[in-house]
Design a protein around this motif. Structure first.
Motif, PDB file in Angstrom:
ATOM      1  N   GLY A   1      -6.394   6.469  11.953  1.00 36.06           N
ATOM      2  CA  GLY A   1      -6.863   7.506  11.038  1.00 36.06           C
ATOM      3  C   GLY A   1      -6.040   7.648   9.782  1.00 36.06           C
ATOM      4  N   LEU A   2      -4.948   6.870   9.645  1.00 37.36           N
ATOM      5  CA  LEU A   2      -4.169   6.944   8.409  1.00 37.36           C
ATOM      6  C   LEU A   2      -5.034   6.517   7.232  1.00 37.36           C
ATOM      7  CD1 LEU A   2      -3.251   3.923   7.219  1.00 37.36           C
ATOM      8  CD2 LEU A   2      -1.753   3.978   9.189  1.00 37.36           C
ATOM      9  N   THR A   3      -4.648   6.922   6.058  1.00 36.19           N
ATOM     10  CA  THR A   3      -5.414   6.567   4.864  1.00 36.19           C
ATOM     11  C   THR A   3      -4.572   5.705   3.932  1.00 36.19           C
ATOM     12  OG1 THR A   3      -4.722   8.619   3.766  1.00 36.19           O
ATOM     13  CG2 THR A   3      -6.827   8.645   4.939  1.00 36.19           C
ATOM     14  N   GLU A   4      -5.246   4.841   3.206  1.00 37.49           N
ATOM     15  CA  GLU A   4      -4.595   4.057   2.158  1.00 37.49           C
ATOM     16  C   GLU A   4      -4.950   4.698   0.830  1.00 37.49           C
ATOM     17  OE1 GLU A   4      -5.539  -0.082   2.385  1.00 37.49           O
ATOM     18  OE2 GLU A   4      -4.806  -0.289   4.450  1.00 37.49           O
ATOM     19  N   VAL A   5      -3.971   5.325   0.207  1.00 37.71           N
ATOM     20  CA  VAL A   5      -4.253   6.057  -1.027  1.00 37.71           C
ATOM     21  C   VAL A   5      -3.933   5.247  -2.273  1.00 37.71           C
ATOM     22  CG1 VAL A   5      -3.997   8.311   0.052  1.00 37.71           C
ATOM     23  CG2 VAL A   5      -1.992   7.206  -0.951  1.00 37.71           C
TER      24      VAL A   5
ATOM     25  N   LYS B   1      -0.957   1.254  12.076  1.00 38.89           N
ATOM     26  CA  LYS B   1      -2.350   1.600  12.371  1.00 38.89           C
ATOM     27  C   LYS B   1      -2.641   1.600  13.865  1.00 38.89           C
ATOM     28  CE  LYS B   1      -4.771   0.208   8.136  1.00 38.89           C
ATOM     29  NZ  LYS B   1      -5.765  -0.745   7.553  1.00 38.89           N
TER      30      LYS B   1
ATOM     31  N   ARG C   1       0.829  -1.202   0.000  1.00 34.12           N
ATOM     32  CA  ARG C   1       0.000   0.000   0.000  1.00 34.12           C
ATOM     33  C   ARG C   1       0.865   1.254   0.000  1.00 34.12           C
ATOM     34  NH1 ARG C   1      -2.745  -3.870  -0.264  1.00 34.12           N
ATOM     35  NH2 ARG C   1      -4.658  -4.413   0.879  1.00 34.12           N
TER      36      ARG C   1
ATOM     37  N   THR D   1      -5.868  12.224   1.041  1.00 35.75           N
ATOM     38  CA  THR D   1      -6.818  11.245   0.515  1.00 35.75           C
ATOM     39  C   THR D   1      -6.513  10.744  -0.897  1.00 35.75           C
ATOM     40  OG1 THR D   1      -8.252  13.037  -0.311  1.00 35.75           O
ATOM     41  CG2 THR D   1      -8.670  12.224   1.923  1.00 35.75           C
ATOM     42  N   SER D   2      -5.472  11.250  -1.532  1.00 38.32           N
ATOM     43  CA  SER D   2      -5.168  10.809  -2.897  1.00 38.32           C
ATOM     44  C   SER D   2      -3.685  10.947  -3.178  1.00 38.32           C
ATOM     45  CB  SER D   2      -5.961  11.643  -3.919  1.00 38.32           C
ATOM     46  OG  SER D   2      -5.447  12.967  -3.978  1.00 38.32           O
TER      47      SER D   2
ATOM     48  N   GLN E   1      -0.780  10.178   5.961  1.00 39.94           N
ATOM     49  CA  GLN E   1      -1.262  10.724   7.214  1.00 39.94           C
ATOM     50  C   GLN E   1      -2.721  11.152   7.086  1.00 39.94           C
ATOM     51  OE1 GLN E   1       0.420  10.579   9.911  1.00 39.94           O
ATOM     52  NE2 GLN E   1       2.593  10.470   9.329  1.00 39.94           N
ATOM     53  N   PRO E   2      -3.443  11.183   8.205  1.00 38.03           N
ATOM     54  CA  PRO E   2      -4.851  11.599   8.166  1.00 38.03           C
ATOM     55  C   PRO E   2      -5.029  12.926   7.432  1.00 38.03           C
ATOM     56  CG  PRO E   2      -4.284  10.779  10.345  1.00 38.03           C
ATOM     57  CD  PRO E   2      -2.998  10.843   9.577  1.00 38.03           C
TER      58      PRO E   2
ATOM     59  N   ILE F   1       0.421   4.436   2.072  1.00 40.34           N
ATOM     60  CA  ILE F   1      -0.368   4.970   3.175  1.00 40.34           C
ATOM     61  C   ILE F   1       0.008   6.420   3.403  1.00 40.34           C
ATOM     62  CG2 ILE F   1      -0.684   2.732   4.295  1.00 40.34           C
ATOM     63  CD1 ILE F   1       1.584   3.499   6.231  1.00 40.34           C
TER      64      ILE F   1
END
Length: 327
Positions: A199-203, A194, A117, A125-126, A121-122, A119
């Motif tokens: 709150g991390l995102t997988e972009v 995690k 992935r 998003t992209s 930081q919160p 990943i």
């Protein structure tokens, strides 16, 4: 994108540290046989067949006595093979450019992995949000691979980000502490992050690339040792079939070797596609494995890790794998 020597040296130092912390199995129950030094990564892909081979006494049946060493990534194992410090190792798809460039040979395909992935930081998003941001990545690994794939898909290059080469454990600590904005990494290390950075995102994910296969594999040094190679491959094939027939017990065995909670190994195994040995033999004979390796080879040419994509039979010992089956 060759791995710089300082990065390799740092990764090697981390591997030594990891070995001292997590330990190695040392000699298995096959004491007295021919010793084989086998490297692995502390995850389901890297450890499950070795754990099964121990549990089922498969090494002893072939007159072999393994000594396991844990490493943080595939490229460092390739380096150890080249230095004569290791006989066999495990690599993910992102390190396949190394055997393709002549640094080792693939003796067995293991699984198809979809655990990688990008990943962030919160709030990020992209991939486009990563322009100008610091992205940590272990170079030459599957984390590097998924980052490059994601950049290509977004119409970006590494020039659009601030790429920071790091060994895997440093990526974890740097992300948790907020020193980097994103990372190219893999499970189960992402689960570790995690737990400490909710709150991390997988972009981006290798699962997005449905037309591509990402094989993991076992590798050996280039020195000729056909008799031992055949025995090792037979052990891996038998362990592979036991894993296919006993998926839950395989998770138990891997968890015991890794000395981690079973639930963590089960979560890791969810990102893996296993195949029977008969299926892998068939896919070797009909050219499917070659197509996987050719696809990766073309990708690595695009990233600059390979000057040209070699024929898979120059580094994948397909004949060895098929002939060992059923013996």
């Amino acid at each position: 994108m060759r791995i710089p020597q300082p990065a390799l040296a740092a990764a090697a130092a981390v591997s030594v540290l990891a070995l001292s912390v997590t330990g190695c199995s040392g000699d298995s129950a096959a004491d007295g046989g021919t010793t084989v030094r086998f490297g692995y990564i502390s995850d389901y892909n890297g450890a499950s067949l070795l754990a099964i081979a121990d549990k089922q006494g498969l090494w002893k049946k072939e007159g072999l006595s393994p000594r396991y060493k844990v490493f943080t990534n595939g490229p460092v194992q390739i380096q150890a093979l080249g230095a004569g410090d290791l006989d066999y190792g495990y690599i993910g798809p992102g390190a396949m450019w190394l055997p393709a460039s002549g640094k080792a040979k693939v003796v067995a395909v293991n699984t198809l992995a979809y655990a990688d992935r990008v990943i962030a930081q919160p709030g990020i998003t992209s991939m486009m949000d990563l322009k100008g941001k610091k992205v940590g990545v272990p170079e030459g690994t599957s984390g590097d691979m998924v980052l490059n794939l994601a950049l290509q898909k977004a119409g970006m290059t590494t020039k659009d980000i601030k790429k920071v080469p790091m060994d895997p454990s440093t990526v974890v600590s740097a992300f948790v502490s907020g020193q980097i904005d994103a990372a190219g990494l893999w499970y189960p290390l992402i689960d570790t992050i995690k737990a400490r950075r909710p709150g991390l995102t997988e972009v981006a994910s290798t699962k997005e690339f449905s037309g591509k296969a990402f094989p993991t594999a076992f590798v050996a040094g280039n020195a000729t040792k056909s008799t031992i190679d055949t025995k090792v491959v037979k052990v891996l094939q038998r362990a592979n079939d036991w894993r296919a027939d006993h998926p839950d017990e395989a998770i138990d065995a891997a968890a015991a070797l890794l000395k981690v909670d079973r639930a963590k190994v089960a979560a890791d195994a969810a990102h893996v596609t296993t195949m029977s040995t008969a299926d892998l033999v068939a896919k070797t004979e009909d050219g499917t494995v070659d197509s996987w390796l050719n696809s990766l080879g073309d990708f690595f040419v695009g990233t600059g890790q390979l000057k040209s994509a070699p024929a898979p039979d120059t580094y994948y010992e397909g004949d060895l794998y098929t002939k060992a089956y059923g013996k």
